[in-house]
Design a protein around this motif. Structure first.
Motif, PDB file in Angstrom:
ATOM      1  N   PRO A 178       0.647  -1.198   0.036  1.00 41.92           N
ATOM      2  CA  PRO A 178      -0.190   0.085   0.063  1.00 41.92           C
ATOM      3  C   PRO A 178       0.963   1.349   0.051  1.00 41.92           C
ATOM      4  CG  PRO A 178      -0.642  -1.575   1.617  1.00 41.92           C
ATOM      5  CD  PRO A 178       0.580  -1.971   1.231  1.00 41.92           C
ATOM      6  N   ALA A 179       0.098   2.319  -0.307  1.00 44.05           N
ATOM      7  CA  ALA A 179       0.760   3.739  -0.240  1.00 44.05           C
ATOM      8  C   ALA A 179       1.396   4.070   1.255  1.00 44.05           C
ATOM      9  CB  ALA A 179       0.188   4.732  -0.798  1.00 44.05           C
ATOM     10  N   SER A 180       1.988   5.042   1.607  1.00 46.36           N
ATOM     11  CA  SER A 180       2.518   5.379   2.742  1.00 46.36           C
ATOM     12  C   SER A 180       2.078   7.007   2.753  1.00 46.36           C
ATOM     13  CB  SER A 180       3.987   5.599   2.931  1.00 46.36           C
ATOM     14  OG  SER A 180       4.718   4.399   2.821  1.00 46.36           O
ATOM     15  N   PRO A 181       0.702   7.158   3.559  1.00 45.03           N
ATOM     16  CA  PRO A 181       0.065   8.329   3.452  1.00 45.03           C
ATOM     17  C   PRO A 181       0.738   9.394   4.558  1.00 45.03           C
ATOM     18  CG  PRO A 181      -1.158   6.756   4.834  1.00 45.03           C
ATOM     19  CD  PRO A 181       0.133   5.883   4.133  1.00 45.03           C
ATOM     20  N   LEU A 182       0.479  10.304   4.175  1.00 45.18           N
ATOM     21  CA  LEU A 182       0.843  11.579   5.284  1.00 45.18           C
ATOM     22  C   LEU A 182      -0.539  11.950   5.964  1.00 45.18           C
ATOM     23  CD1 LEU A 182       3.203  13.462   6.143  1.00 45.18           C
ATOM     24  CD2 LEU A 182       2.201  15.033   4.360  1.00 45.18           C
ATOM     25  N   ARG A 183      -0.509  11.928   7.376  1.00 46.16           N
ATOM     26  CA  ARG A 183      -1.682  12.269   8.351  1.00 46.16           C
ATOM     27  C   ARG A 183      -1.601  13.723   8.948  1.00 46.16           C
ATOM     28  NH1 ARG A 183      -4.859   8.801  12.936  1.00 46.16           N
ATOM     29  NH2 ARG A 183      -3.170   9.631  14.096  1.00 46.16           N
ATOM     30  N   LEU A 184      -2.275  14.692   8.586  1.00 47.47           N
ATOM     31  CA  LEU A 184      -2.452  15.812   9.151  1.00 47.47           C
ATOM     32  C   LEU A 184      -3.443  15.958  10.145  1.00 47.47           C
ATOM     33  CD1 LEU A 184      -1.639  18.960   9.395  1.00 47.47           C
ATOM     34  CD2 LEU A 184      -3.218  19.287   7.771  1.00 47.47           C
ATOM     35  N   SER A 185      -3.301  16.273  11.590  1.00 50.29           N
ATOM     36  CA  SER A 185      -4.354  16.444  12.457  1.00 50.29           C
ATOM     37  C   SER A 185      -4.423  17.656  13.323  1.00 50.29           C
ATOM     38  CB  SER A 185      -3.968  15.394  13.676  1.00 50.29           C
ATOM     39  OG  SER A 185      -3.944  13.976  12.989  1.00 50.29           O
ATOM     40  N   ALA A 186      -5.571  17.974  13.539  1.00 53.50           N
ATOM     41  CA  ALA A 186      -5.727  19.254  14.432  1.00 53.50           C
ATOM     42  C   ALA A 186      -6.660  18.888  15.518  1.00 53.50           C
ATOM     43  CB  ALA A 186      -6.289  20.418  13.588  1.00 53.50           C
ATOM     44  N   ALA A 187      -6.464  19.597  16.776  1.00 47.45           N
ATOM     45  CA  ALA A 187      -7.196  19.019  17.855  1.00 47.45           C
ATOM     46  C   ALA A 187      -7.457  20.308  18.644  1.00 47.45           C
ATOM     47  CB  ALA A 187      -6.596  18.118  18.703  1.00 47.45           C
ATOM     48  N   SER A 188      -8.502  20.272  19.563  1.00 48.66           N
ATOM     49  CA  SER A 188      -8.682  21.173  20.552  1.00 48.66           C
ATOM     50  C   SER A 188      -9.646  20.671  21.715  1.00 48.66           C
ATOM     51  CB  SER A 188      -9.696  22.378  19.930  1.00 48.66           C
ATOM     52  OG  SER A 188      -9.821  23.621  21.037  1.00 48.66           O
ATOM     53  N   ALA A 189      -9.469  21.098  22.740  1.00 47.32           N
ATOM     54  CA  ALA A 189      -9.996  20.528  24.132  1.00 47.32           C
ATOM     55  C   ALA A 189     -10.748  21.853  25.021  1.00 47.32           C
ATOM     56  CB  ALA A 189      -8.952  19.783  24.801  1.00 47.32           C
ATOM     57  N   PHE A 190     -11.489  21.309  25.770  1.00 48.64           N
ATOM     58  CA  PHE A 190     -12.246  22.392  26.794  1.00 48.64           C
ATOM     59  C   PHE A 190     -12.755  21.536  27.974  1.00 48.64           C
ATOM     60  CE2 PHE A 190     -15.635  20.452  24.196  1.00 48.64           C
ATOM     61  CZ  PHE A 190     -16.659  20.322  25.127  1.00 48.64           C
ATOM     62  N   ALA A 191     -12.903  22.254  28.794  1.00 47.35           N
ATOM     63  CA  ALA A 191     -13.425  21.532  30.342  1.00 47.35           C
ATOM     64  C   ALA A 191     -14.883  21.359  30.260  1.00 47.35           C
ATOM     65  CB  ALA A 191     -12.998  22.404  31.444  1.00 47.35           C
ATOM     66  N   LEU A 192     -15.212  20.068  30.444  1.00 48.56           N
ATOM     67  CA  LEU A 192     -16.567  19.580  30.789  1.00 48.56           C
ATOM     68  C   LEU A 192     -16.940  20.004  32.178  1.00 48.56           C
ATOM     69  CD1 LEU A 192     -19.107  18.439  29.439  1.00 48.56           C
ATOM     70  CD2 LEU A 192     -18.422  16.254  30.063  1.00 48.56           C
ATOM     71  N   ALA A 193     -16.055  19.829  33.131  1.00 46.18           N
ATOM     72  CA  ALA A 193     -16.076  19.852  34.474  1.00 46.18           C
ATOM     73  C   ALA A 193     -14.552  20.433  34.978  1.00 46.18           C
ATOM     74  CB  ALA A 193     -16.782  18.565  35.285  1.00 46.18           C
ATOM     75  N   PRO A 194     -14.512  20.747  36.145  1.00 47.94           N
ATOM     76  CA  PRO A 194     -13.206  21.344  36.675  1.00 47.94           C
ATOM     77  C   PRO A 194     -12.147  20.104  36.310  1.00 47.94           C
ATOM     78  CG  PRO A 194     -14.772  22.092  38.151  1.00 47.94           C
ATOM     79  CD  PRO A 194     -15.432  21.111  37.088  1.00 47.94           C
ATOM     80  N   ASP A 195     -12.340  18.870  36.576  1.00 48.47           N
ATOM     81  CA  ASP A 195     -11.579  17.815  36.484  1.00 48.47           C
ATOM     82  C   ASP A 195     -11.532  16.866  35.434  1.00 48.47           C
ATOM     83  OD1 ASP A 195      -9.702  18.701  38.636  1.00 48.47           O
ATOM     84  OD2 ASP A 195     -11.235  17.893  39.996  1.00 48.47           O
ATOM     85  N   VAL A 196     -12.488  17.394  34.327  1.00 49.23           N
ATOM     86  CA  VAL A 196     -12.733  16.549  33.213  1.00 49.23           C
ATOM     87  C   VAL A 196     -12.468  17.549  31.750  1.00 49.23           C
ATOM     88  CG1 VAL A 196     -14.571  15.356  31.827  1.00 49.23           C
ATOM     89  CG2 VAL A 196     -14.583  15.361  34.475  1.00 49.23           C
ATOM     90  N   GLY A 197     -11.695  16.920  30.920  1.00 42.47           N
ATOM     91  CA  GLY A 197     -11.444  17.448  29.702  1.00 42.47           C
ATOM     92  C   GLY A 197     -12.134  16.803  28.367  1.00 42.47           C
ATOM     93  N   VAL A 198     -12.681  17.373  27.585  1.00 37.07           N
ATOM     94  CA  VAL A 198     -13.040  16.852  26.376  1.00 37.07           C
ATOM     95  C   VAL A 198     -12.684  17.355  25.132  1.00 37.07           C
ATOM     96  CG1 VAL A 198     -15.160  16.241  24.967  1.00 37.07           C
ATOM     97  CG2 VAL A 198     -15.394  16.222  27.554  1.00 37.07           C
ATOM     98  N   GLY A 199     -12.143  16.389  24.116  1.00 41.97           N
ATOM     99  CA  GLY A 199     -11.421  17.074  23.010  1.00 41.97           C
ATOM    100  C   GLY A 199     -12.043  16.424  21.838  1.00 41.97           C
ATOM    101  N   LEU A 200     -11.706  17.096  20.745  1.00 43.97           N
ATOM    102  CA  LEU A 200     -12.109  16.423  19.360  1.00 43.97           C
ATOM    103  C   LEU A 200     -10.736  16.740  18.223  1.00 43.97           C
ATOM    104  CD1 LEU A 200     -14.337  15.307  17.489  1.00 43.97           C
ATOM    105  CD2 LEU A 200     -14.578  17.868  16.680  1.00 43.97           C
ATOM    106  N   VAL A 201     -10.532  15.868  17.698  1.00 47.60           N
ATOM    107  CA  VAL A 201      -9.357  15.887  16.732  1.00 47.60           C
ATOM    108  C   VAL A 201      -9.803  15.512  15.198  1.00 47.60           C
ATOM    109  CG1 VAL A 201      -8.399  13.455  17.201  1.00 47.60           C
ATOM    110  CG2 VAL A 201      -6.787  15.090  16.223  1.00 47.60           C
ATOM    111  N   TRP A 202      -9.512  16.410  14.230  1.00 49.20           N
ATOM    112  CA  TRP A 202      -9.662  16.130  12.956  1.00 49.20           C
ATOM    113  C   TRP A 202      -8.603  15.487  12.106  1.00 49.20           C
ATOM    114  CZ3 TRP A 202      -7.371  19.509   9.422  1.00 49.20           C
ATOM    115  CH2 TRP A 202      -7.801  19.492   7.770  1.00 49.20           C
TER     116      TRP A 202
END
Length: 222
Positions: free
Chosen positions: A121-145
């Motif tokens: 197979p080919a050898s792809p290049l993967r670009l990722s961008a992510a961000s996170a926020f606080a759902l609660a003081p000790d809980v973080g939630v994030g999404l990455v594309w």
């Protein structure tokens, strides 16, 4: 982390994969998998590589810029698996007056094709961008594309998303969870299975001198 710290990690991987449906030989892993980083935790200590491993963990980064370089190679008996290559991970946490904490990160991974697949197979290049926020003081939630560049390959132009969460349960425990390929993109007409991962880390001494962790990942059948 203190260099004298000892980390014991037990990885229990439970992966259920559908029967092959590819025109070409299918890899043991899903085609959207990035660089394998077995020493990067989903829970507990975090770093720039959390961009791809568990974006929810980015919320716990100390203010400032974080940068990591990783290289993963596979043994000959694992040459049918994905996950080898080189990656650069960068993340930044900003604390601004009168504004919520801002956390974001990017990653660029050059993935190497398994050597024992023919045709290779080919050898792809993967670009990722992510961000996170606080759902609660000790809980973080994030999404990455993730976006793939794979000239002449089946992954060229494929986009996918991962969702992650990380929680600190005082000084003695932490938990992390990841949902990979949230939208189940199609590659060559075949939907990529979602994978669900979870990790629990315990610190019996209340600091990073001793950490015990157990993790597992489960994939949907398709």
């Amino acid at each position: 982390m203190d260099t004298s710290a000892v980390r014991f990690t037990v990885l229990a991987l439970l992966i259920l994969v559908a029967p092959p449906a590819w025109a070409q030989p299918r890899l043991a892993d899903e085609p959207t998998q990035g660089l394998a980083l077995p020493t990067t935790a989903w829970a507990g200590d975090v770093g720039a590589s959390s961009v791809t491993q568990n974006p929810g963990g980015l919320w716990f980064l100390a203010p400032g810029h974080h940068l990591e370089l990783a290289v993963t190679t596979l043994a000959e008996d694992a040459a049918r698996q994905a996950g080898a290559g080189v990656g650069v991970f960068s993340a930044r946490a900003l604390e601004l007056p009168f504004l919520p904490k801002l956390v974001f990160g990017v990653a660029l991974e050059k993935l190497e094709a398994p050597t024992r697949i023919e045709p290779r197979p080919a050898s792809p290049l993967r670009l990722s961008a992510a961000s996170a926020f606080a759902l609660a003081p000790d809980v973080g939630v994030g999404l990455v594309w993730h976006h793939f560049f794979d000239e002449g390959g089946v992954l060229d132009g494929v986009d996918t998303f991962d969702l992650g969460a990380s929680a600190r349960l005082g000084a003695y425990a932490a938990a992390g969870a990841v949902l990979r390929d949230l939208a189940s993109p199609r590659v060559e007409g075949v939907p990529v299975q979602r994978r669900y991962g979870i990790e629990l880390a315990l610190r019996p001494l209340g600091d990073d001198r001793l950490e015990l962790a157990v993790a597992g990942e489960l994939g949907e059948r398709r």
